[in-house]
Design an enzyme around this catalytic site. Structure first.
Site, PDB file in Angstrom:
ATOM      1  N   TYR A  91      -9.014   0.625  -5.293  1.00  0.00           N
ATOM      2  CA  TYR A  91      -8.421  -0.682  -4.985  1.00  0.00           C
ATOM      3  C   TYR A  91      -7.883  -1.378  -6.229  1.00  0.00           C
ATOM      4  O   TYR A  91      -7.446  -2.536  -6.172  1.00  0.00           O
ATOM      5  CB  TYR A  91      -9.398  -1.533  -4.164  1.00  0.00           C
ATOM      6  N   CYS A 131       0.847  -1.202   0.000  1.00  0.00           N
ATOM      7  CA  CYS A 131       0.000   0.000   0.000  1.00  0.00           C
ATOM      8  C   CYS A 131       0.878   1.245   0.000  1.00  0.00           C
ATOM      9  O   CYS A 131       1.734   1.410   0.865  1.00  0.00           O
ATOM     10  CB  CYS A 131      -0.879  -0.026   1.248  1.00  0.00           C
ATOM     11  N   GLU A 181      -6.761  -5.983   4.267  1.00  0.00           N
ATOM     12  CA  GLU A 181      -7.224  -4.661   3.846  1.00  0.00           C
ATOM     13  C   GLU A 181      -8.072  -4.763   2.578  1.00  0.00           C
ATOM     14  O   GLU A 181      -9.009  -3.992   2.388  1.00  0.00           O
ATOM     15  CB  GLU A 181      -6.040  -3.727   3.626  1.00  0.00           C
ATOM     16  N   HIS A 192     -12.986   5.420  -3.435  1.00  0.00           N
ATOM     17  CA  HIS A 192     -11.959   4.603  -2.786  1.00  0.00           C
ATOM     18  C   HIS A 192     -12.072   3.135  -3.199  1.00  0.00           C
ATOM     19  O   HIS A 192     -11.071   2.431  -3.309  1.00  0.00           O
ATOM     20  CB  HIS A 192     -12.048   4.768  -1.267  1.00  0.00           C
ATOM     21  N   CYS A 194      -3.859   7.408  -1.632  1.00  0.00           N
ATOM     22  CA  CYS A 194      -5.129   7.491  -2.376  1.00  0.00           C
ATOM     23  C   CYS A 194      -6.261   8.080  -1.539  1.00  0.00           C
ATOM     24  O   CYS A 194      -7.171   8.704  -2.093  1.00  0.00           O
ATOM     25  CB  CYS A 194      -5.537   6.115  -2.866  1.00  0.00           C
ATOM     26  N   THR A 241      -4.576   4.920   7.122  1.00  0.00           N
ATOM     27  CA  THR A 241      -3.490   4.606   6.202  1.00  0.00           C
ATOM     28  C   THR A 241      -2.558   5.803   6.014  1.00  0.00           C
ATOM     29  O   THR A 241      -3.011   6.895   5.676  1.00  0.00           O
ATOM     30  CB  THR A 241      -4.098   4.195   4.846  1.00  0.00           C
ATOM     31  N   GLU A 245      -0.616   1.918   9.123  1.00  0.00           N
ATOM     32  CA  GLU A 245      -1.917   2.312   9.664  1.00  0.00           C
ATOM     33  C   GLU A 245      -1.752   2.751  11.117  1.00  0.00           C
ATOM     34  O   GLU A 245      -0.914   2.212  11.836  1.00  0.00           O
ATOM     35  CB  GLU A 245      -2.932   1.159   9.616  1.00  0.00           C
ATOM     36  N   CYS A 251      -5.210  -0.617  -6.989  1.00  0.00           N
ATOM     37  CA  CYS A 251      -3.851  -0.826  -6.470  1.00  0.00           C
ATOM     38  C   CYS A 251      -3.544  -2.307  -6.310  1.00  0.00           C
ATOM     39  O   CYS A 251      -2.413  -2.745  -6.507  1.00  0.00           O
ATOM     40  CB  CYS A 251      -3.674  -0.108  -5.137  1.00  0.00           C
TER      41      CYS A 251
HETATM   42 FE1  SF4 Z   1      -3.323   1.801  -0.068  1.00  0.00          FE
HETATM   43 FE2  SF4 Z   1      -4.659   0.817  -2.159  1.00  0.00          FE
HETATM   44 FE3  SF4 Z   1      -5.924   2.289  -0.263  1.00  0.00          FE
HETATM   45 FE4  SF4 Z   1      -4.212   3.386  -2.038  1.00  0.00          FE
HETATM   46  S1  SF4 Z   1      -6.214   2.414  -2.463  1.00  0.00           S
HETATM   47  S2  SF4 Z   1      -4.334   3.815   0.150  1.00  0.00           S
HETATM   48  S3  SF4 Z   1      -2.646   1.791  -2.166  1.00  0.00           S
HETATM   49  S4  SF4 Z   1      -4.952   0.263  -0.038  1.00  0.00           S
HETATM   50 FE    FE Z   2      -8.037   1.978   2.147  1.00  0.00          FE
END
Ligand code: SF4
Ligand code: FE
Length: 482
Positions: free
Chosen positions: A296, A100, A446, A292, A104, A189, A257, A298
């Site tokens: 993800y 992570c 997560e 959000h 974001c 985060t 976190e 990500c």
């Molecule tokens: Fe972390 Fe993914 Fe959330 Fe961005 S979207 S803060 S990389 S978990």
């Molecule tokens: Fe998150």
């Protein structure tokens, strides 16, 4: 825009933060602690890649507010293509750090607050949107990391906020100059890697819950803020010799976190973007969650790393040609690209909001995140299957330096081709990190609970899917009167 090293320096320029880790108040600069430093290695990539000509166009955007080139993490999304660029950036960063990268939540908070503050003003004639736009210009200009803080402790979920005020962030005092807030946000985060914190309500509120309907921005080093750092599996490996570099850590990158406690924190008026408009709290929650959930994407970047690790360990294990291994890798790709397809789709189906920025298609964003609650677990299972049990039974890295064991380790950990003992060891530690170590915090649990637990998406999917229309479709074909 800041460079990566300017970002690192800018964290040190804050007033000393009150941070607790493992039962002790951290002394000195918290960002220099090896556990924290690993998480900074990830978030710093959001600056470093913006400097790199190869990735600059992905990591930057043209500000809708000033026309200047800004980091995309500070950007209001202008079009479906812009939304797509956002998820592309998130996949790229996931590929680069395998965990992570924390930035974001701020971007998603900006876009959701832009929409909601505008709509509140339209309805009530307030001036929240003007304040927010002024704030965002400063955030863009300074290239800030802003921690979008939504999740309250909730304590007993069967009770409303008014029945257990300590479970939710709330306004405890109003003055002509601003408000004082009290409470906590959980799972935050990148909290201590941020310049600012943007507080948002965590759920749709009722009329008598005005004090909980607060959206505002606070410097991360404001008086009254306390950070309690979250533990991750295998985190103390980062403190072993050499700190932050031992081969046992699997990766130099990490996530972060914290619990953020607001022990009566003052927020000046110009940084308040909602105060008491309970009827808009649900809109803020839904739009933030929508953005959000699409973020993800990500995890598809982390999935790419997992798939690469699976294919590579199969080479090292001499199993790459086995048909079941090839098929498992295809399955991993299919799952990862299924997540990606819903992330892309929710962007291209995004629409313009009255505030002018674009919002992802909420149904598809919820489908995307719902895929994320499941598929990374299967990808991780297949990765462990292909890796073999050695990923959890291997001795420690120091055996490579121990004259009494070195020759055995180097002989018996050896693999096929260029899978020397040390290469195989490094790769298995990465796989351990991804599937049950520090990175698994982000890639698995997560993925389950971040941006809302699976049931939250199922509620939204049920709400947005228009079942009535589908019934009519069935009726027509079945020749039942509509
Ligand atoms: Fe972390 Fe993914 Fe959330 Fe961005 S979207 S803060 S990389 S978990
Ligand atoms: Fe998150």
């Amino acid at each position: 825009m800041m460079t990566g090293s300017e970002y690192r320096q800018s964290l040190k320029a804050r007033k000393p933060l009150v941070v607790f880790m493992n039962g002790e108040r951290m002394t000195g600069e918290p960002t220099e602690h090896p556990v924290v430093a690993a998480s900074i290695n990830s978030i710093a990539l959001t600056y470093e890649l913006a400097e790199d000509p190869k990735y600059r166009s992905t990591l930057t955007a043209t500000s809708a507010l000033t026309g200047k080139t800004i980091n995309r993490f500070c950007h209001l999304h202008n079009s479906p293509e812009d939304l797509y660029q956002k998820v592309g950036m998130q996949r790229l960063l996931g590929q680069k750090c395998g965990t992570c990268f924390q930035r974001c939540v701020g971007m998603d908070a900006f876009n959701a607050t832009n929409i909601t503050s505008f709509e509140i003003d339209q309805h009530y004639g307030t001036d929240y949107h003007k304040r927010f736009v002024n704030y965002l210009k400063i955030a863009e200009e300074n290239d800030w990391v802003v921690d979008g803080a939504m999740t309250d402790p909730k304590i007993d979920r069967s009770l409303r906020p008014s029945q257990q005020p300590d479970a939710y962030v709330r306004v405890v005092e109003r003055t002509p100059d601003g408000v004082v807030i009290r409470g906590a946000k959980m799972h935050q985060t990148g909290a201590i890697n941020s310049h600012e914190i943007m507080v948002m309500p965590t759920l749709a509120l009722k009329e008598d819950e005005r004090d909980f309907a607060i959206c505002c921005a606070i410097p991360a080093d404001a008086d009254g803020i306390i950070y309690i750092y979250g533990r991750q599996t295998c985190d103390t490996r980062l403190t072993e010799d050499p700190p932050g570099e031992s081969l046992d850590i699997g990766s130099i990158y990490g996530g972060q976190e914290c619990i953020i406690v607001f022990d009566d924190v003052f927020v000046p008026r110009e940084r308040i973007f909602m105060d008491g408009e309970t009827d808009f709290s649900g809109r803020l929650v839904d739009t933030f969650a929508g953005y959000h959930r699409s973020s993800y994407a990500c995890k598809t970047g982390v999935g790419d790393v997992a798939i690469g690790a699976a294919a590579l360990i199969a080479d090292y294990n001499g199993t790459a040609k086995a048909s079941h291994v090839k098929d498992k890798i295809v399955e991993m790709i299919h799952l990862n690209e299924t997540i990606w397809s819903s992330c892309v789709a929710c962007c291209y189906k995004g629409t313009e909001t009255p505030a002018g920025n674009f919002l992802v298609d909420l149904l598809l964003a919820n489908v995307a995140k719902h895929n994320v609650t499941r598929f990374p677990y299967e990808i991780a299972r297949l990765l462990q299957d292909i890796a073999g049990g050695l990923m959890v039974t291997m001795p420690g890295a120091k055996e490579f330096d121990n004259p009494e064991t070195q020759k055995y380790i180097e002989l018996y950990l050896n693999g096929a081709g260029d899978g020397t003992a040390i290469n195989r060891f490094k790769l298995l530690r990465l796989i351990e990190n991804l599937t049950l170590g520090r990175a698994a915090v982000g890639y698995l649990t997560e993925s389950m609970h971040g941006a809302g637990s699976p049931q939250a998406q199922r509620i939204m999917i049920a709400r947005l899917a228009d079942i009535g229309k589908k019934k009519d479709l069935a009726k027509r074909i079945a020749r039942i009167e509509v």
